[in-house]
Design a protein around this motif. Structure first.
Motif, PDB file in Angstrom:
ATOM      1  N   GLU A  79       1.362   1.077  -7.938  1.00  0.00           N
ATOM      2  CA  GLU A  79       0.649   1.319  -9.186  1.00  0.00           C
ATOM      3  C   GLU A  79       1.037   0.336 -10.297  1.00  0.00           C
ATOM      4  N   ARG A  80       2.299  -0.109 -10.327  1.00  0.00           N
ATOM      5  CA  ARG A  80       2.776  -0.942 -11.431  1.00  0.00           C
ATOM      6  C   ARG A  80       2.763  -2.433 -11.117  1.00  0.00           C
ATOM      7  N   LEU A  81       2.994  -2.796  -9.849  1.00  0.00           N
ATOM      8  CA  LEU A  81       3.138  -4.204  -9.505  1.00  0.00           C
ATOM      9  C   LEU A  81       2.040  -4.721  -8.580  1.00  0.00           C
ATOM     10  N   GLY A  82       1.400  -3.833  -7.856  1.00  0.00           N
ATOM     11  CA  GLY A  82       0.359  -4.248  -6.918  1.00  0.00           C
ATOM     12  C   GLY A  82       0.611  -3.702  -5.531  1.00  0.00           C
ATOM     13  N   PRO A  83      -0.421  -3.683  -4.690  1.00  0.00           N
ATOM     14  CA  PRO A  83      -0.315  -3.065  -3.359  1.00  0.00           C
ATOM     15  C   PRO A  83       0.779  -3.665  -2.486  1.00  0.00           C
ATOM     16  N   PHE A  84       0.943  -5.000  -2.522  1.00  0.00           N
ATOM     17  CA  PHE A  84       1.940  -5.610  -1.647  1.00  0.00           C
ATOM     18  C   PHE A  84       3.341  -5.133  -1.973  1.00  0.00           C
ATOM     19  N   TRP A  85       3.693  -5.087  -3.280  1.00  0.00           N
ATOM     20  CA  TRP A  85       5.048  -4.706  -3.668  1.00  0.00           C
ATOM     21  C   TRP A  85       5.300  -3.232  -3.377  1.00  0.00           C
ATOM     22  N   GLY A  86       4.282  -2.402  -3.532  1.00  0.00           N
ATOM     23  CA  GLY A  86       4.437  -1.009  -3.139  1.00  0.00           C
ATOM     24  C   GLY A  86       4.672  -0.884  -1.652  1.00  0.00           C
ATOM     25  N   TYR A  87       3.890  -1.623  -0.887  1.00  0.00           N
ATOM     26  CA  TYR A  87       4.071  -1.614   0.567  1.00  0.00           C
ATOM     27  C   TYR A  87       5.464  -2.093   0.953  1.00  0.00           C
ATOM     28  N   LEU A  88       5.914  -3.208   0.333  1.00  0.00           N
ATOM     29  CA  LEU A  88       7.217  -3.753   0.684  1.00  0.00           C
ATOM     30  C   LEU A  88       8.338  -2.761   0.364  1.00  0.00           C
TER      31      LEU A  88
END
Length: 407
Positions: A79-88
């Motif tokens: 939600e705050r940084l983007g889908p990739f960072w949430g996934y990581l």
């Protein structure tokens, strides 16, 4: 069939779930490798780990209030940084905490039946996965009993160790700082349980009020307990004997002239490991649930049981993976690997919290820098293996994202 989880947990049960994850087998096993890294500067490592843990907990609490759903930093990063960072973050958490689950299961086996440690470890995973399957409320009640038992055992260790006439306060005087970051990274393995509170955001009553309070209370209690135990084992055994010990708390009570208490410590360690394993499986399965809902993991894992209101398929999948790891892994090897993955997870949490209000940058800034520092000063094998698995997760994300237009 609803895919929402029931909000069954109040403040006490939520604190207990966090304590069950933090005050677990870690306190029985991490002081020896930490002493190997830092020697008599062990307490500096504990202090550094506590500072990073505080920052992580504060950032997690602020984010959990804004996003009171299952998934923890996986959701926050998305939600705050983007889908990739949430996934990581989610990937790092799942692989790191799966290693933690294996470590806890193996601790049970090594204390209960050293000759058949892997068999006992697998049996523990199967039993606790079945318990989690029947509902989080029962899990919280059992965790409360386990935490109470472990706290009593640790209190006995501290009382006997400090009153046994073998205390040497010179062992507490730091002699350098070279190994302090590595010691802090290893000690962080035993601190990271407050993530369980955030990942239960969808099952907590009044999460905006309950989650921050539960994280703070659980962390303060844990720090007090760990400091008391660290002072005891370091002052009684000294840094060299502590570093060489395979069971430092049991050795401390023996050195204090109470060898009859060693079996009690052994039982306490096994119970603590079971409590940590119970809470860890609970938290990992909730992150798997959140990632499956977003199709980063098989969507079938997003199912919620119609009777028990738990993510039953996610829990079974986690249980199977942990059982395989427990049947094959080495205890010491997985501790550093777990710390690396979880520190990266919290680095994303702090970066996410920084975006909430950039005027309040200090805590998430210190937390982010601390996580990166501790992660990359862990033993080289842990850094290399952890980085390889995280890189694999990034590749899988890229492959899946590239394939989506043709779906």
């Amino acid at each position: 069939m609803s895919d929402s989880l029931d909000r069954r947990l109040g403040l006490t049960d939520t604190v207990v779930v966090g304590l069950g994850a933090m005050i677990g087998a870690g306190v029985f096993v991490v002081f020896a490798p930490a002493a190997t890294a830092a020697g008599s500067s062990l307490l500096l490592g504990l202090a550094l780990a506590a500072v990073v843990a505080y920052c992580n907990a504060t950032s997690s609490a602020r984010l959990a209030v804004r996003y009171p759903t299952s998934g923890g930093t996986y959701v926050y990063g998305r939600e705050r940084l983007g889908p990739f960072w949430g996934y990581l973050a989610g990937w790092s958490f799942v692989v790191g905490k799966t290693a933690s689950c294996a470590a806890m299961a193996l601790t049970v086996g090594l204390y209960v039946w050293p000759g058949q440690a892997h068999v006992v470890a697998v049996a523990a995973v199967v039993a606790l996965t079945a318990l989690n399957y029947t509902g989080v409320r029962k899990t919280a009640l059992l965790t409360r009993v386990i935490v109470a038992i472990v706290l009593v055992v640790l209190a006995v260790v501290v009382a006997m160790g400090l009153s046994g006439g073998t205390v040497d306060l010179e062992h507490l005087v730091p002699t350098g700082v070279a190994g302090v970051p590595q010691a802090a990274g290893l000690l962080f393995f035993a601190f990271a349980g407050y993530a369980r509170v955030a990942t239960l955001g969808e099952e907590v009553r009044d999460p905006a009020r309950t989650i921050p309070r539960a994280i703070s209370v659980a962390l303060v209690i844990t720090l007090i307990v760990y400091t008391a135990v660290a002072v005891t084992v370091l002052s009684v055994l000294g840094p060299d004997r502590l570093a060489a010990s395979t069971a430092p708390l049991a050795d401390a009570v023996r050195a204090a002239g109470a060898p009859g208490l060693a079996p009690l410590v052994t039982v306490g360690a096994a119970i603590a490991a079971l409590g940590a394993l119970l809470a860890l499986i609970l938290g990992v399965s909730r992150t798997v649930l959140a990632m499956a809902r977003d199709r980063h993991l098989p969507v079938a894992l997003a199912a919620v049981h119609p009777r028990f209101a738990v993510p039953h398929r996610a829990e079974l999948a986690v249980g199977v993976v942990v059982a395989v790891a427990a049947a094959t892994a080495d205890l010491r090897a997985v501790i550093g690997f777990s710390s690396f993955g979880v520190l990266l997870y919290y680095a994303v949490a702090n970066a996410s919290a920084w975006t909430l209000d950039r005027r309040r940058w200090l805590v998430p800034g210190v937390g982010f820098a601390g996580c990166v520092l501790l992660a990359f000063t862990l033993p080289t094998a842990s850094v290399l293996s952890g980085a390889a698995v995280v890189a694999l997760g990034a590749v899988l994300y890229g492959v899946r994202s590239g394939a989506r237009p043709s779906d």
